[in-house]
Structure formats: C-alpha cells, structure tokens
Motif scaffolding. Structure first.
Motif, PDB file in Angstrom:
ATOM      1  N   MET A   1     110.092  55.479  49.832  1.00  0.00           N
ATOM      2  CA  MET A   1     108.753  55.200  49.353  1.00  0.00           C
ATOM      3  C   MET A   1     107.756  55.325  50.502  1.00  0.00           C
ATOM      4  O   MET A   1     108.066  54.962  51.629  1.00  0.00           O
ATOM      5  CB  MET A   1     108.674  53.789  48.771  1.00  0.00           C
ATOM      6  CG  MET A   1     107.283  53.457  48.298  1.00  0.00           C
ATOM      7  SD  MET A   1     106.977  51.725  47.940  1.00  0.00           S
ATOM      8  CE  MET A   1     107.098  51.002  49.527  1.00  0.00           C
ATOM      9  N   ILE A   2     106.582  55.805  50.176  1.00  0.00           N
ATOM     10  CA  ILE A   2     105.472  55.917  51.112  1.00  0.00           C
ATOM     11  C   ILE A   2     104.261  55.234  50.478  1.00  0.00           C
ATOM     12  O   ILE A   2     104.039  55.360  49.268  1.00  0.00           O
ATOM     13  CB  ILE A   2     105.141  57.386  51.412  1.00  0.00           C
ATOM     14  CG1 ILE A   2     106.324  58.041  52.124  1.00  0.00           C
ATOM     15  CG2 ILE A   2     103.873  57.524  52.232  1.00  0.00           C
ATOM     16  CD1 ILE A   2     106.216  59.532  52.212  1.00  0.00           C
ATOM     17  N   VAL A   3     103.506  54.520  51.287  1.00  0.00           N
ATOM     18  CA  VAL A   3     102.270  53.891  50.819  1.00  0.00           C
ATOM     19  C   VAL A   3     101.107  54.581  51.515  1.00  0.00           C
ATOM     20  O   VAL A   3     101.138  54.809  52.726  1.00  0.00           O
ATOM     21  CB  VAL A   3     102.259  52.375  51.113  1.00  0.00           C
ATOM     22  CG1 VAL A   3     100.914  51.766  50.762  1.00  0.00           C
ATOM     23  CG2 VAL A   3     103.369  51.683  50.353  1.00  0.00           C
ATOM     24  N   GLU A   4     100.103  54.922  50.733  1.00  0.00           N
ATOM     25  CA  GLU A   4      98.882  55.518  51.274  1.00  0.00           C
ATOM     26  C   GLU A   4      97.800  54.453  51.278  1.00  0.00           C
ATOM     27  O   GLU A   4      97.492  53.856  50.244  1.00  0.00           O
ATOM     28  CB  GLU A   4      98.458  56.700  50.416  1.00  0.00           C
ATOM     29  CG  GLU A   4      97.224  57.408  50.911  1.00  0.00           C
ATOM     30  CD  GLU A   4      96.895  58.660  50.109  1.00  0.00           C
ATOM     31  OE1 GLU A   4      95.836  59.259  50.399  1.00  0.00           O
ATOM     32  OE2 GLU A   4      97.666  59.043  49.213  1.00  0.00           O
ATOM     33  N   LEU A   5      97.239  54.199  52.423  1.00  0.00           N
ATOM     34  CA  LEU A   5      96.149  53.241  52.601  1.00  0.00           C
ATOM     35  C   LEU A   5      94.855  54.039  52.688  1.00  0.00           C
ATOM     36  O   LEU A   5      94.704  54.890  53.560  1.00  0.00           O
ATOM     37  CB  LEU A   5      96.358  52.431  53.884  1.00  0.00           C
ATOM     38  CG  LEU A   5      95.207  51.525  54.327  1.00  0.00           C
ATOM     39  CD1 LEU A   5      95.023  50.378  53.350  1.00  0.00           C
ATOM     40  CD2 LEU A   5      95.470  51.003  55.733  1.00  0.00           C
ATOM     41  N   ARG A   6      93.942  53.784  51.752  1.00  0.00           N
ATOM     42  CA  ARG A   6      92.671  54.511  51.709  1.00  0.00           C
ATOM     43  C   ARG A   6      91.529  53.496  51.798  1.00  0.00           C
ATOM     44  O   ARG A   6      91.509  52.518  51.056  1.00  0.00           O
ATOM     45  CB  ARG A   6      92.549  55.311  50.417  1.00  0.00           C
ATOM     46  CG  ARG A   6      93.630  56.370  50.267  1.00  0.00           C
ATOM     47  CD  ARG A   6      93.474  57.195  49.002  1.00  0.00           C
ATOM     48  NE  ARG A   6      92.257  57.996  49.020  1.00  0.00           N
ATOM     49  CZ  ARG A   6      92.152  59.198  49.579  1.00  0.00           C
ATOM     50  NH1 ARG A   6      93.187  59.748  50.192  1.00  0.00           N
ATOM     51  NH2 ARG A   6      91.018  59.860  49.538  1.00  0.00           N
ATOM     52  N   THR A   7      90.590  53.749  52.692  1.00  0.00           N
ATOM     53  CA  THR A   7      89.400  52.901  52.802  1.00  0.00           C
ATOM     54  C   THR A   7      88.173  53.780  52.631  1.00  0.00           C
ATOM     55  O   THR A   7      88.018  54.779  53.341  1.00  0.00           O
ATOM     56  CB  THR A   7      89.353  52.174  54.162  1.00  0.00           C
ATOM     57  OG1 THR A   7      90.540  51.385  54.300  1.00  0.00           O
ATOM     58  CG2 THR A   7      88.136  51.272  54.248  1.00  0.00           C
ATOM     59  N   TYR A   8      87.343  53.401  51.668  1.00  0.00           N
ATOM     60  CA  TYR A   8      86.105  54.123  51.382  1.00  0.00           C
ATOM     61  C   TYR A   8      84.945  53.298  51.910  1.00  0.00           C
ATOM     62  O   TYR A   8      84.748  52.166  51.478  1.00  0.00           O
ATOM     63  CB  TYR A   8      85.931  54.334  49.874  1.00  0.00           C
ATOM     64  CG  TYR A   8      86.884  55.328  49.247  1.00  0.00           C
ATOM     65  CD1 TYR A   8      87.980  55.831  49.924  1.00  0.00           C
ATOM     66  CD2 TYR A   8      86.684  55.755  47.952  1.00  0.00           C
ATOM     67  CE1 TYR A   8      88.836  56.734  49.340  1.00  0.00           C
ATOM     68  CE2 TYR A   8      87.549  56.660  47.351  1.00  0.00           C
ATOM     69  CZ  TYR A   8      88.624  57.149  48.053  1.00  0.00           C
ATOM     70  OH  TYR A   8      89.486  58.040  47.473  1.00  0.00           O
ATOM     71  N   HIS A   9      84.190  53.870  52.828  1.00  0.00           N
ATOM     72  CA  HIS A   9      83.017  53.219  53.393  1.00  0.00           C
ATOM     73  C   HIS A   9      81.803  53.754  52.638  1.00  0.00           C
ATOM     74  O   HIS A   9      81.487  54.944  52.708  1.00  0.00           O
ATOM     75  CB  HIS A   9      82.913  53.524  54.892  1.00  0.00           C
ATOM     76  CG  HIS A   9      84.103  53.025  55.655  1.00  0.00           C
ATOM     77  ND1 HIS A   9      84.202  51.724  56.092  1.00  0.00           N
ATOM     78  CD2 HIS A   9      85.255  53.643  56.025  1.00  0.00           C
ATOM     79  CE1 HIS A   9      85.360  51.571  56.714  1.00  0.00           C
ATOM     80  NE2 HIS A   9      86.016  52.715  56.686  1.00  0.00           N
ATOM     81  N   CYS A  10      81.152  52.864  51.913  1.00  0.00           N
ATOM     82  CA  CYS A  10      80.061  53.259  51.023  1.00  0.00           C
ATOM     83  C   CYS A  10      78.718  53.324  51.742  1.00  0.00           C
ATOM     84  O   CYS A  10      78.490  52.627  52.736  1.00  0.00           O
ATOM     85  CB  CYS A  10      79.937  52.264  49.868  1.00  0.00           C
ATOM     86  SG  CYS A  10      81.356  52.300  48.770  1.00  0.00           S
ATOM     87  N   ALA A  11      77.844  54.141  51.192  1.00  0.00           N
ATOM     88  CA  ALA A  11      76.448  54.133  51.617  1.00  0.00           C
ATOM     89  C   ALA A  11      75.885  52.752  51.288  1.00  0.00           C
ATOM     90  O   ALA A  11      76.362  52.082  50.364  1.00  0.00           O
ATOM     91  CB  ALA A  11      75.680  55.237  50.895  1.00  0.00           C
ATOM     92  N   PRO A  12      74.885  52.273  52.017  1.00  0.00           N
ATOM     93  CA  PRO A  12      74.335  50.938  51.763  1.00  0.00           C
ATOM     94  C   PRO A  12      73.971  50.727  50.293  1.00  0.00           C
ATOM     95  O   PRO A  12      73.302  51.552  49.673  1.00  0.00           O
ATOM     96  CB  PRO A  12      73.089  50.897  52.655  1.00  0.00           C
ATOM     97  CG  PRO A  12      73.423  51.827  53.787  1.00  0.00           C
ATOM     98  CD  PRO A  12      74.213  52.948  53.134  1.00  0.00           C
ATOM     99  N   GLY A  13      74.476  49.631  49.753  1.00  0.00           N
ATOM    100  CA  GLY A  13      74.175  49.255  48.379  1.00  0.00           C
ATOM    101  C   GLY A  13      74.929  50.024  47.304  1.00  0.00           C
ATOM    102  O   GLY A  13      74.714  49.791  46.118  1.00  0.00           O
ATOM    103  N   ARG A  14      75.841  50.920  47.678  1.00  0.00           N
ATOM    104  CA  ARG A  14      76.510  51.777  46.689  1.00  0.00           C
ATOM    105  C   ARG A  14      77.915  51.316  46.304  1.00  0.00           C
ATOM    106  O   ARG A  14      78.572  51.952  45.485  1.00  0.00           O
ATOM    107  CB  ARG A  14      76.560  53.216  47.201  1.00  0.00           C
ATOM    108  CG  ARG A  14      75.189  53.856  47.383  1.00  0.00           C
ATOM    109  CD  ARG A  14      74.464  54.082  46.069  1.00  0.00           C
ATOM    110  NE  ARG A  14      75.030  55.273  45.440  1.00  0.00           N
ATOM    111  CZ  ARG A  14      74.979  55.530  44.150  1.00  0.00           C
ATOM    112  NH1 ARG A  14      74.401  54.700  43.327  1.00  0.00           N
ATOM    113  NH2 ARG A  14      75.524  56.626  43.670  1.00  0.00           N
ATOM    114  N   LEU A  15      78.388  50.195  46.845  1.00  0.00           N
ATOM    115  CA  LEU A  15      79.708  49.691  46.463  1.00  0.00           C
ATOM    116  C   LEU A  15      79.807  49.421  44.954  1.00  0.00           C
ATOM    117  O   LEU A  15      80.813  49.786  44.339  1.00  0.00           O
ATOM    118  CB  LEU A  15      80.086  48.457  47.283  1.00  0.00           C
ATOM    119  CG  LEU A  15      81.482  47.886  47.015  1.00  0.00           C
ATOM    120  CD1 LEU A  15      82.573  48.917  47.295  1.00  0.00           C
ATOM    121  CD2 LEU A  15      81.700  46.637  47.874  1.00  0.00           C
TER     122      LEU A  15
END
Length: 108
Positions: A1-15
């Motif tokens: 098994m492999i786990v993919e860790l993804r982090t999305y950094h949003c533009a201000p106020g766009r979360l």
C-alpha cells in the motif's frame, strides 16, 4: 500500500470554494475512477488556515498513475474545475508526497 499526502494551499479566502468543489464535484469523480480517500483535514493552528490536506490510498504507484491520469484527463472534470475558477483561482500551490507505511504502522 502507498499513501499519497496532498496539501492544497488556497488563494486568500478561497478555502470555502475548495470545500464546495470537493463535496459537489471532485468526490464524485474520485468515486468514478476508484480513487480511495483516507480523509481530509484543515489546519487549526500553524502558518495558515487556508489549506486543505488529504490522503489517498493506492495499491501501487502504477495504480495511482492509471487512475489519477484518467481522472485528470476527464473532459467533464476539466470543464467543472474551470467553471469553479472562472472568476479567480482557488488553489495557488499543491504539495504532494508518496509514503509507504512502516511494519509497525496501524495503517498498512
């Protein structure tokens, strides 16, 4: 098994827009392509509260390549993603890591 860790950094106020896109669109495409999510998280503390981190579970890098590439090439997904960013971008930067569990990990 492999786990993919993804982090999305949003533009201000766009979360909130990213949350909406995942709940109304992206998760349906994940299901369509057999992409298994482990979970999603937002930051309570730290440098920013405008990021989303999530984990995907894969049997192998080959499975990931096949399923992720099919998802990314889906014309309907491309159109829906573009529509959510018609006025302004949502995600400024994405970080991706692939991890393999240790022999003593609860998740293997």
């Amino acid at each position: 098994m492999i786990v993919e860790l993804r982090t999305y950094h949003c533009a201000p106020g766009r979360l909130p827009a990213l949350h909406d896109r995942f709940t109304s669109t992206t998760l349906g495409f994940f299901e369509k392509y057999g992409i298994r999510q482990v979970g999603f998280w937002t930051n309570l503390t730290g440098a920013t509260n405008q990021s989303l981190t999530y984990l995907l579970q894969w049997e192998s890098l080959a499975e990931r390549e096949t399923k992720w590439n099919a998802f990314q090439a889906d014309a309907e997904w491309i159109a829906k993603r573009a529509a959510t960013e018609a006025q302004t971008i949502i995600v400024e930067r994405i970080e991706v890591q692939f991890m393999a569990p240790t022999g003593y990990s609860a998740l293997r």
